[in-house]
Design an enzyme around this catalytic site. Structure first.
Site, PDB file in Angstrom:
ATOM      1  N   LYS A 254       0.513  -1.268  -0.136  1.00 29.41           N
ATOM      2  CA  LYS A 254      -0.159  -0.277   0.081  1.00 29.41           C
ATOM      3  C   LYS A 254       0.736   1.710   0.022  1.00 29.41           C
ATOM      4  CE  LYS A 254      -3.675   2.260   2.525  1.00 29.41           C
ATOM      5  NZ  LYS A 254      -4.941   2.343   4.281  1.00 29.41           N
TER       6      LYS A 254
ATOM      7  N   LYS B 231      -2.446  -1.676  -3.938  1.00 25.31           N
ATOM      8  CA  LYS B 231      -3.338  -0.541  -3.661  1.00 25.31           C
ATOM      9  C   LYS B 231      -2.237   1.172  -3.669  1.00 25.31           C
ATOM     10  CE  LYS B 231      -6.554   1.525  -0.680  1.00 25.31           C
ATOM     11  NZ  LYS B 231      -7.109   1.706   0.030  1.00 25.31           N
TER      12      LYS B 231
END
Length: 323
Positions: free
Chosen positions: A196, A248
């Protein structure tokens, strides 16, 4: 000799293109992120994410049923609480907005879909960080892990099939797995936000969850310049017991997604985030691209890069087109 080779022969009709397509997108591979707002009496449109709502408990149930009927593979829930505090206690509270919503949907849908929950403190803390702070105002990694373990139990007991730890704390998957095992929840899956990045494109999402964040999360989310670091994070999460791993954002990190897919021996998810969604919606609204074509092209690119599962705010609409 030319023209013995004419690759255009296999592009000549829609049926021919469908038959030889190397990458496909199916509704079951799509996951719909959803927001539920505590105390809301009617759905609240999110200005920076056209078409996306903060749901009431009732509208969440209705929208979830519609998504399942459309063939969407799963739902990822985020809570928007009325009250926040320094420790994010609403995330642990069985009567907190997210846990109540999980019970609602598990009661409504049973095992007809994969019910996922965001396991993070940022929606519930008054400072907006993904963990609790120490006396110097820094995120305290290990103190946060203890709370994540408590959140995991609360979310499983509320009905989640898959837990999505997204805070990027070191050791979070291992801490959650240990908590689940101690409590006897041995069959609960963990979808680890293994990769992330600290991205400029989370802005609309922070509107959606009414984030209280001041500053940034660069001390725990990843540096956009790094790939080897991402692969290390993936290996650590796999060693700690992750059942799936996630990248992500998705569209700006397709190279990372490909590298993770080649590294991972578990299914790989990718999150098409709020800013990526908002950019395409804005371009389409301005007449700069064909909306449907752009959406499907973006989803295909994420699948082509290696994602087995795609979290996207277009999941229901795209599922209708794909069916």
């Amino acid at each position: 000799m030319y023209p013995a080779h004419r690759p255009r022969r296999l592009r000549s009709t829609p049926a021919m293109r469908r038959m030889v397509a190397e990458t496909t997108v199916r509704p079951s591979q799509l996951v719909l992120p959803m927001f539920v707002k505590e105390g809301a009496s009617e759905p609240v449109p999110i200005a920076t994410m056209p078409g996306v709502m903060q749901h009431t408990r009732d509208s969440l149930r209705k929208a979830a049923v519609e998504a399942v009927e459309a063939g969407v593979g799963g739902l990822m829930l985020f809570g928007v609480p009325e009250h926040k505090d320094a420790t994010g206690s609403g995330g642990v509270d069985p009567d907190g907005v997210l846990n109540v919503a999980l019970r609602d949907l598990r009661s409504e849908l049973g095992d007809e879909t994969v019910l996922m929950s965001d396991l993070c403190l940022d929606e519930f803390t008054d400072h907006g960080h993904c963990g609790v702070l120490d006396d110097r105002g820094r995120v305290d990694n290990d103190a946060t892990l203890e709370i994540y373990g408590q959140m995991a139990i609360a979310q499983v007991e509320a009905g989640a099939h898959l837990l999505g730890p997204s805070g990027m704390m070191d050791g979070q998957v291992g801490a959650i797995r240990s908590a689940l095992e101690r409590a006897g929840h041995v069959d609960t899956g963990i979808l680890a936000y293994a990769v992330k990045y600290s991205s400029a494109f989370y802005g609309p999402f922070r509107d959606a969850v009414e984030s209280s964040l001041k500053g940034d999360r660069r001390t725990y989310q990843q540096d956009p310049a790094n790939v080897r670091e991402a692969l290390r994070e993936v290996r650590l999460d796999l060693d700690e017991g992750a059942d799936m791993v996630m990248v992500k954002p998705a569209m700006l990190y397709l190279d990372v997604l490909r590298a993770v897919a080649e590294e991972s021996d578990v299914p790989v998810a990718a999150y098409q985030i709020s800013g990526e969604y908002a950019m395409i919606e804005a371009a389409a609204a301005g007449g700069w691209c064909d909306r449907r074509t752009a959406i499907l092209e973006s989803l295909t690119s994420i699948r082509r890069a290696g994602a087995d599962v795609v979290l996207t705010y277009w999941a229901v609409e795209a599922a209708g087109w794909l069916r």
